[in-house]
Write a protein that holds these residues in place. Structure first.
Motif, PDB file in Angstrom:
ATOM      1  N   GLN A   2       0.811  -1.227  -0.045  1.00  0.00           N
ATOM      2  CA  GLN A   2      -0.001   0.123   0.071  1.00  0.00           C
ATOM      3  C   GLN A   2       0.989   1.080   0.151  1.00  0.00           C
ATOM      4  O   GLN A   2       2.101   1.408   0.314  1.00  0.00           O
ATOM      5  N   GLU A   3       0.284   2.270  -0.454  1.00  0.00           N
ATOM      6  CA  GLU A   3       0.860   3.399  -0.473  1.00  0.00           C
ATOM      7  C   GLU A   3      -0.057   4.672  -0.040  1.00  0.00           C
ATOM      8  O   GLU A   3      -1.253   4.654  -0.104  1.00  0.00           O
ATOM      9  N   ILE A   4       0.622   5.670   0.392  1.00  0.00           N
ATOM     10  CA  ILE A   4       0.117   6.888   1.000  1.00  0.00           C
ATOM     11  C   ILE A   4      -0.713   7.774  -0.393  1.00  0.00           C
ATOM     12  O   ILE A   4      -1.884   8.237  -0.444  1.00  0.00           O
ATOM     13  N   ASN A  49       5.679  10.498  -1.760  1.00  0.00           N
ATOM     14  CA  ASN A  49       4.977   9.260  -1.500  1.00  0.00           C
ATOM     15  C   ASN A  49       5.617   8.261  -0.423  1.00  0.00           C
ATOM     16  O   ASN A  49       6.753   8.380  -0.695  1.00  0.00           O
ATOM     17  N   HIS A  75      -5.436   8.343  11.872  1.00  0.00           N
ATOM     18  CA  HIS A  75      -6.008   7.774  10.657  1.00  0.00           C
ATOM     19  C   HIS A  75      -5.272   6.118  10.676  1.00  0.00           C
ATOM     20  O   HIS A  75      -4.108   6.092  10.547  1.00  0.00           O
ATOM     21  N   THR A  77      -5.895   3.538   8.691  1.00  0.00           N
ATOM     22  CA  THR A  77      -5.609   3.241   7.314  1.00  0.00           C
ATOM     23  C   THR A  77      -5.620   4.447   6.430  1.00  0.00           C
ATOM     24  O   THR A  77      -5.864   5.406   6.705  1.00  0.00           O
ATOM     25  N   VAL A  78      -5.128   3.759   5.119  1.00  0.00           N
ATOM     26  CA  VAL A  78      -4.915   4.971   4.306  1.00  0.00           C
ATOM     27  C   VAL A  78      -6.407   5.137   3.523  1.00  0.00           C
ATOM     28  O   VAL A  78      -6.528   6.350   3.517  1.00  0.00           O
ATOM     29  N   GLU A  79      -7.476   4.192   3.631  1.00  0.00           N
ATOM     30  CA  GLU A  79      -8.681   4.438   3.218  1.00  0.00           C
ATOM     31  C   GLU A  79      -9.314   5.674   4.180  1.00  0.00           C
ATOM     32  O   GLU A  79     -10.278   6.328   3.822  1.00  0.00           O
ATOM     33  N   ALA A  81      -7.928   7.913   6.141  1.00  0.00           N
ATOM     34  CA  ALA A  81      -7.284   9.163   5.741  1.00  0.00           C
ATOM     35  C   ALA A  81      -7.697   9.734   4.525  1.00  0.00           C
ATOM     36  O   ALA A  81      -8.010  11.004   4.423  1.00  0.00           O
ATOM     37  N   SER A  82      -7.962   8.983   3.479  1.00  0.00           N
ATOM     38  CA  SER A  82      -8.475   9.231   2.140  1.00  0.00           C
ATOM     39  C   SER A  82      -9.922   9.989   2.291  1.00  0.00           C
ATOM     40  O   SER A  82     -10.368  10.810   1.598  1.00  0.00           O
TER      41      SER A  82
END
Length: 94
Positions: A2-4, A49, A75, A77-79, A81-82
């Motif tokens: 995964q990535e930011i 990134n 946050h 998870t990345v999800e 945060a998004s």
């Protein structure tokens, strides 16, 4: 894996502290391998990134100067945060 996601902050510096795992922080197209206990400063205006590359989750925290998020924001998870579109409102707890 995964990535930011690639981003640029034109008005603030960003500090990443890696707490666990392994990854890469890309700054203006240059790859910087990172692992637990590493810290990286991304200057304002730099395209960057963060990518997880290890077999364990990459855990990190980030600080912005000046602040980017509301005090106490976490946050997991990345999800998460998004999906969160809040921004620092100028009020601190100090």
């Amino acid at each position: 894996g995964q990535e930011i996601g690639e981003e640029v902050h034109d008005d603030r510096d960003q500090f990443f502290r890696i707490e666990a795992g392994e990854g890469e922080i890309w700054i203006d197209g240059v790859r910087h391998p990172v692992k637990a206990d590493d810290g990286v400063i991304v200057p304002q205006g730099a395209r960057h990134n963060v990518v997880s590359t290890g077999s364990q989750p990459l855990r990190l925290y980030t600080l912005y100067g000046p602040p980017e998020h509301l005090d106490g924001t976490v946050h997991a998870t990345v999800e998460e945060a998004s999906a969160d579109h809040e921004h620092f409102d100028g009020h601190t707890t100090e």
